[in-house]
Structures are given as C-alpha cells and as structure tokens.
Design a protein around this motif. Structure first.
Motif, PDB file in Angstrom:
ATOM      1  N   ALA A 108      16.143  10.968   6.650  1.00  0.00           N
ATOM      2  CA  ALA A 108      16.204  10.946   5.181  1.00  0.00           C
ATOM      3  C   ALA A 108      16.705  12.300   4.673  1.00  0.00           C
ATOM      4  CB  ALA A 108      14.839  10.643   4.595  1.00  0.00           C
ATOM      5  N   THR A 109      17.391  12.287   3.534  1.00  0.00           N
ATOM      6  CA  THR A 109      17.803  13.542   2.888  1.00  0.00           C
ATOM      7  C   THR A 109      16.909  13.866   1.697  1.00  0.00           C
ATOM      8  OG1 THR A 109      19.403  12.400   1.470  1.00  0.00           O
ATOM      9  CG2 THR A 109      20.183  13.198   3.615  1.00  0.00           C
ATOM     10  N   LYS A 110      16.183  12.854   1.196  1.00  0.00           N
ATOM     11  CA  LYS A 110      15.248  13.132   0.107  1.00  0.00           C
ATOM     12  C   LYS A 110      14.154  12.075   0.081  1.00  0.00           C
ATOM     13  CE  LYS A 110      18.118  10.725  -3.337  1.00  0.00           C
ATOM     14  NZ  LYS A 110      18.775  10.847  -4.659  1.00  0.00           N
ATOM     15  N   ILE A 111      12.972  12.492  -0.341  1.00  0.00           N
ATOM     16  CA  ILE A 111      11.842  11.596  -0.561  1.00  0.00           C
ATOM     17  C   ILE A 111      11.788  11.312  -2.052  1.00  0.00           C
ATOM     18  CG2 ILE A 111       9.334  11.349  -0.437  1.00  0.00           C
ATOM     19  CD1 ILE A 111       9.427  13.258   1.995  1.00  0.00           C
ATOM     20  N   THR A 112      11.935  10.048  -2.399  1.00  0.00           N
ATOM     21  CA  THR A 112      12.040   9.699  -3.815  1.00  0.00           C
ATOM     22  C   THR A 112      10.701   9.379  -4.466  1.00  0.00           C
ATOM     23  OG1 THR A 112      12.484   7.394  -3.219  1.00  0.00           O
ATOM     24  CG2 THR A 112      14.391   8.845  -3.516  1.00  0.00           C
ATOM     25  N   LYS A 113       9.716   8.946  -3.665  1.00  0.00           N
ATOM     26  CA  LYS A 113       8.431   8.576  -4.243  1.00  0.00           C
ATOM     27  C   LYS A 113       7.376   8.504  -3.148  1.00  0.00           C
ATOM     28  CE  LYS A 113       6.321   5.002  -7.224  1.00  0.00           C
ATOM     29  NZ  LYS A 113       6.533   3.686  -7.879  1.00  0.00           N
ATOM     30  N   ILE A 114       6.172   8.932  -3.479  1.00  0.00           N
ATOM     31  CA  ILE A 114       5.032   8.781  -2.586  1.00  0.00           C
ATOM     32  C   ILE A 114       3.950   8.014  -3.340  1.00  0.00           C
ATOM     33  CG2 ILE A 114       3.280   9.947  -1.198  1.00  0.00           C
ATOM     34  CD1 ILE A 114       5.125  12.365  -1.058  1.00  0.00           C
ATOM     35  N   SER A 115       3.562   6.859  -2.801  1.00  0.00           N
ATOM     36  CA  SER A 115       2.608   5.990  -3.487  1.00  0.00           C
ATOM     37  C   SER A 115       1.405   5.731  -2.599  1.00  0.00           C
ATOM     38  CB  SER A 115       3.257   4.652  -3.848  1.00  0.00           C
ATOM     39  OG  SER A 115       4.460   4.829  -4.544  1.00  0.00           O
ATOM     40  N   PRO A 116       0.184   5.790  -3.150  1.00  0.00           N
ATOM     41  CA  PRO A 116      -0.990   5.448  -2.352  1.00  0.00           C
ATOM     42  C   PRO A 116      -1.022   3.956  -2.058  1.00  0.00           C
ATOM     43  CG  PRO A 116      -1.616   5.791  -4.638  1.00  0.00           C
ATOM     44  CD  PRO A 116      -0.169   6.174  -4.531  1.00  0.00           C
ATOM     45  N   VAL A 117      -1.500   3.619  -0.866  1.00  0.00           N
ATOM     46  CA  VAL A 117      -1.688   2.224  -0.476  1.00  0.00           C
ATOM     47  C   VAL A 117      -3.178   2.012  -0.335  1.00  0.00           C
ATOM     48  CG1 VAL A 117      -1.236   0.452   1.253  1.00  0.00           C
ATOM     49  CG2 VAL A 117       0.529   2.159   0.721  1.00  0.00           C
ATOM     50  N   GLY A 118      -3.749   1.137  -1.132  1.00  0.00           N
ATOM     51  CA  GLY A 118      -5.191   0.968  -1.181  1.00  0.00           C
ATOM     52  C   GLY A 118      -5.737   0.180  -0.017  1.00  0.00           C
ATOM     53  N   GLY A 119      -7.067   0.272   0.138  1.00  0.00           N
ATOM     54  CA  GLY A 119      -7.757  -0.595   1.078  1.00  0.00           C
ATOM     55  C   GLY A 119      -8.307   0.083   2.303  1.00  0.00           C
ATOM     56  N   GLY A 120      -7.816   1.279   2.657  1.00  0.00           N
ATOM     57  CA  GLY A 120      -8.301   1.922   3.859  1.00  0.00           C
ATOM     58  C   GLY A 120      -9.709   2.455   3.702  1.00  0.00           C
ATOM     59  N   CYS A 121     -10.561   2.281   4.705  1.00  0.00           N
ATOM     60  CA  CYS A 121     -11.946   2.744   4.641  1.00  0.00           C
ATOM     61  C   CYS A 121     -12.128   4.111   5.282  1.00  0.00           C
ATOM     62  CB  CYS A 121     -12.862   1.749   5.353  1.00  0.00           C
ATOM     63  SG  CYS A 121     -12.895   0.121   4.616  1.00  0.00           S
ATOM     64  N   ILE A 122     -11.325   4.415   6.298  1.00  0.00           N
ATOM     65  CA  ILE A 122     -11.482   5.655   7.029  1.00  0.00           C
ATOM     66  C   ILE A 122     -10.324   6.602   6.759  1.00  0.00           C
ATOM     67  CG2 ILE A 122     -11.537   6.668   9.346  1.00  0.00           C
ATOM     68  CD1 ILE A 122     -13.136   4.306  10.268  1.00  0.00           C
ATOM     69  N   ASN A 123      -9.117   6.055   6.663  1.00  0.00           N
ATOM     70  CA  ASN A 123      -7.929   6.875   6.495  1.00  0.00           C
ATOM     71  C   ASN A 123      -7.318   6.713   5.111  1.00  0.00           C
ATOM     72  OD1 ASN A 123      -7.935   7.617   9.345  1.00  0.00           O
ATOM     73  ND2 ASN A 123      -7.299   5.504   9.696  1.00  0.00           N
ATOM     74  N   LEU A 124      -6.574   7.711   4.692  1.00  0.00           N
ATOM     75  CA  LEU A 124      -5.755   7.606   3.488  1.00  0.00           C
ATOM     76  C   LEU A 124      -4.398   7.057   3.882  1.00  0.00           C
ATOM     77  CD1 LEU A 124      -6.563  11.039   1.776  1.00  0.00           C
ATOM     78  CD2 LEU A 124      -7.509   8.786   1.220  1.00  0.00           C
ATOM     79  N   ALA A 125      -3.894   6.119   3.112  1.00  0.00           N
ATOM     80  CA  ALA A 125      -2.618   5.484   3.432  1.00  0.00           C
ATOM     81  C   ALA A 125      -1.644   5.675   2.281  1.00  0.00           C
ATOM     82  CB  ALA A 125      -2.820   3.992   3.698  1.00  0.00           C
ATOM     83  N   SER A 126      -0.380   5.946   2.630  1.00  0.00           N
ATOM     84  CA  SER A 126       0.645   6.186   1.617  1.00  0.00           C
ATOM     85  C   SER A 126       1.964   5.567   2.038  1.00  0.00           C
ATOM     86  CB  SER A 126       0.858   7.698   1.403  1.00  0.00           C
ATOM     87  OG  SER A 126      -0.336   8.343   1.036  1.00  0.00           O
ATOM     88  N   ARG A 127       2.743   5.209   1.052  1.00  0.00           N
ATOM     89  CA  ARG A 127       4.107   4.745   1.259  1.00  0.00           C
ATOM     90  C   ARG A 127       5.059   5.857   0.799  1.00  0.00           C
ATOM     91  NH1 ARG A 127       6.956  -0.733  -1.323  1.00  0.00           N
ATOM     92  NH2 ARG A 127       9.115  -0.119  -0.924  1.00  0.00           N
ATOM     93  N   TYR A 128       5.930   6.281   1.689  1.00  0.00           N
ATOM     94  CA  TYR A 128       6.939   7.286   1.374  1.00  0.00           C
ATOM     95  C   TYR A 128       8.286   6.576   1.223  1.00  0.00           C
ATOM     96  CZ  TYR A 128       4.000  11.365   2.517  1.00  0.00           C
ATOM     97  OH  TYR A 128       3.027  12.344   2.533  1.00  0.00           O
ATOM     98  N   ASP A 129       8.806   6.533   0.008  1.00  0.00           N
ATOM     99  CA  ASP A 129      10.128   5.955  -0.235  1.00  0.00           C
ATOM    100  C   ASP A 129      11.183   7.055  -0.136  1.00  0.00           C
ATOM    101  OD1 ASP A 129       9.187   3.341  -0.750  1.00  0.00           O
ATOM    102  OD2 ASP A 129       8.663   3.906  -2.791  1.00  0.00           O
TER     103      ASP A 129
END
Length: 328
Positions: free
Chosen positions: A50-71
């Motif tokens: 990738a040349t740039k990260i356009t958005k970072i969004s939390p993904v809900g539901g995890g009990c132990i870990n934090l989850a994110s979507r990197y666009d």
C-alpha cells in the motif's frame, strides 16, 4: 469458542498463501519481530504494497483482542492487537490458518504478519474477508470440512507444532503416536486438573479420571488417523464470504481424530445436510454416536473452567453416563 474473534463474541477465496509461514520460527528472517514505532503501519506500507492508509475502523465483537479494519489504496487488511499477551498466541493462530489454507479445501483468512508491539503486547495482520449474509451453506460446509480433514494429514502423529488456546485456556499439543492417550492426557485430563486447581472440584476430577482410564473401549475396531482440525468449530467461528461460500476462522488447530471436530456441535447448528455431505467424503466410523458426547465433554469442561459452574451439570452428566456404559 470465539473469545478472540473478529466479529461475534462468544455468548473472495484467499490469494496464494506463502508456505513459509507454516514453518515460521521466532528466528525466521521473514517474520523477525522488528520493534518499529508502528509495526502494523510499517508492514502495510511496505510488504503490504500500500502507498497510503485511507481509513482505520474498529471491528466490534472481540472479547480478548481489539480488532480493526485498515482500508488502503490496494485493499483492506484485518488487524488484531492485544496489549497484554505476547506474539505466541498470534503465531499459533497464523500457523493454524496457514495449515488449513494449504489443504486448498475451505476458505480461511490469509495471515500475513504477526509480531510484538513496541509498547507491549502483540499484533496479527491478515486478509480482510467481506462476510456475506448467507447461512444456507450447511451441505457445502460439511463437504469442504470433510475435504480438509481428508487432505490435512500429519506424519508426526497427534498434536501440533505449537501449543495454542481454546478460548483463553491453554491447549497442549505435544505430539503423540496414540490418540486415546493424547485425548486423555492433553484434552480431558488437562481440563480436569484445571478444575481441581481452580475450583477444588475433586468429585468431577476423580470421576473424570476414571473415564479417561476406561475410555479406550470406545475406540475398539476404529481406524483413526491424524486429521487437521479447526478445533473450535461453533457458529461464531463460521461465516460466509460475499460469494456465499463458507468461511471458518479463529482456529485452535491440531491434528486429531476427525470426530473431535464435532465437540462444539451443541452450539454450532450443524443440521442433517451438513452431516450427510460430510460423511459422503469421510465415511462414518462404527460407534460414532457412542463417542460423540466424549468429544463434547472436552468443551463442556473448558466452559466450566472459563465461565463457572453453570456448565458443571452437563459435564458431570456425560461422565456419569459413560461410567455406567463402560462398567456394564
């Protein structure tokens, strides 16, 4: 049990997967644990192309870990982070996903990179799969799961190259050439000892140990070979991609008796079409119905250890039923 999930908390097919990941060690150059300021961003903007990260969004539901979507400008990545647990947990997840992918049978997220975070904890980067809404894939799920079991074999016996977790409980995967011994010691026996240590439940411990010593009779005339198992297959770890094909994720992989895969069937929702398709590929072994509850017992014991005595009666009922059956 999906305690490290990306979408639901407990209560396109992947591109070509690099086989080197399944051979990763802590000294592997490709997966060396560099301590950059932001190793996730660094990987995405280098090896991730990738040349740039356009958005970072939390993904809900995890009990132990934090989850994110990197666009990014080359697509999306799924990232899990944990601020208190080292990278061994994510290494085990990556190796399990990689082993399942290499069977070329069922869709799983492709793992790209895992490692430590500079402030403590760890991360894993994997393929982002856009989930679909379909749940009508029971027949296809059964067939593809059976194909995975048929294709995923081990010459080392029963176990896995690393220990992992079942939920947040350690799962010991020391290799063994004897399935009954492996299941008795590293599955039932381990859970029973945890219950004794944590709750002082000597009754279930002693009865459970009696079952472990006598359960070999349930495997007479049964051909068992080490099959690659997802290991934690319940409804929260099963989804579909945008094409409606089944996807399985958040594994607790090891090589074991194929029937052990159904140990979480009490909360997996497997129907008749699932089993019909599965057994067309992996024929049903004599005594399957007699052994089914034995494999459920492992997960009931684990739920007791994780969530408390609400699961004790179910576990005890299974143990008592087997003790009666095996003493007859």
């Amino acid at each position: 049990m999906r305690l490290i999930s990306s979408s639901t908390c407990f209560t396109s097919l992947p591109p070509c997967f690099p086989s080197s990941l399944t051979k990763t060690t802590k000294s592997s150059p490709k997966f060396s644990m560099s301590m950059s300021e932001d190793p996730v961003r660094e990987w995405i903007l280098s090896e991730g192309k990738a040349t740039k990260i356009t958005k970072i969004s939390p993904v809900g539901g995890g009990c132990i870990n934090l989850a994110s979507r990197y666009d990014t400008d080359v697509g999306s990545f799924f990232v899990k982070t944990n601020r208190s647990i080292g990278p061994s947990m994510f290494e085990a997840e990556a190796l399990g996903l990689g082993a399942m992918y290499e069977t070329r049978t069922i869709c799983v997220p492709k793992p790209y990179k895992f490692g430590p975070l500079p402030t403590g904890g760890s991360f894993i980067i994997m393929e982002f799969i856009q989930f679909g809404a379909s749940r009508g894939f029971q027949s296809e799920l059964g067939r593809k799961l059976a194909e995975m079991h048929k294709a995923g074999k081990s010459s080392k016996g029963y176990g896995f190259d690393v220990d992992n977790t079942i939920g947040s409980t350690p799962q010991i995967n020391t290799w063994s050439s004897d399935w009954v011994q492996f299941y008795g010691e590293h599955r039932l026996g381990y859970q029973l000892k945890l219950l004794l240590d944590q709750f002082g439940d000597r009754t279930i411990y002693e009865k459970g140990q009696r079952l472990v010593k006598s359960m070999g009779r349930l495997f007479v005339n049964v051909e068992i070979e080490p099959c690659l198992l997802h290991g934690d297959l319940w409804s929260g770890n099963i989804s579909s991609n945008k094409n409606g094909e089944p996807v399985i994720l958040d594994p607790a992989c090891y090589y074991g008796h194929s029937e052990a895969e159904f140990g979480m069937s009490w909360c997996a929702g497997f129907g008749g079409s699932f089993y019909d398709s599965y057994f067309k590929v992996m024929p049903k072994q004599p005594g399957f119905e007699e052994r089914r509850d034995l494999y459920m017992l492992y997960h009931y014991l684990n739920h007791y250890n994780l969530f408390g005595s609400g699961y004790r009666s179910s576990a005890m009922s299974i143990i008592d039923d087997y003790l009666r059956l095996l003493s007859a």
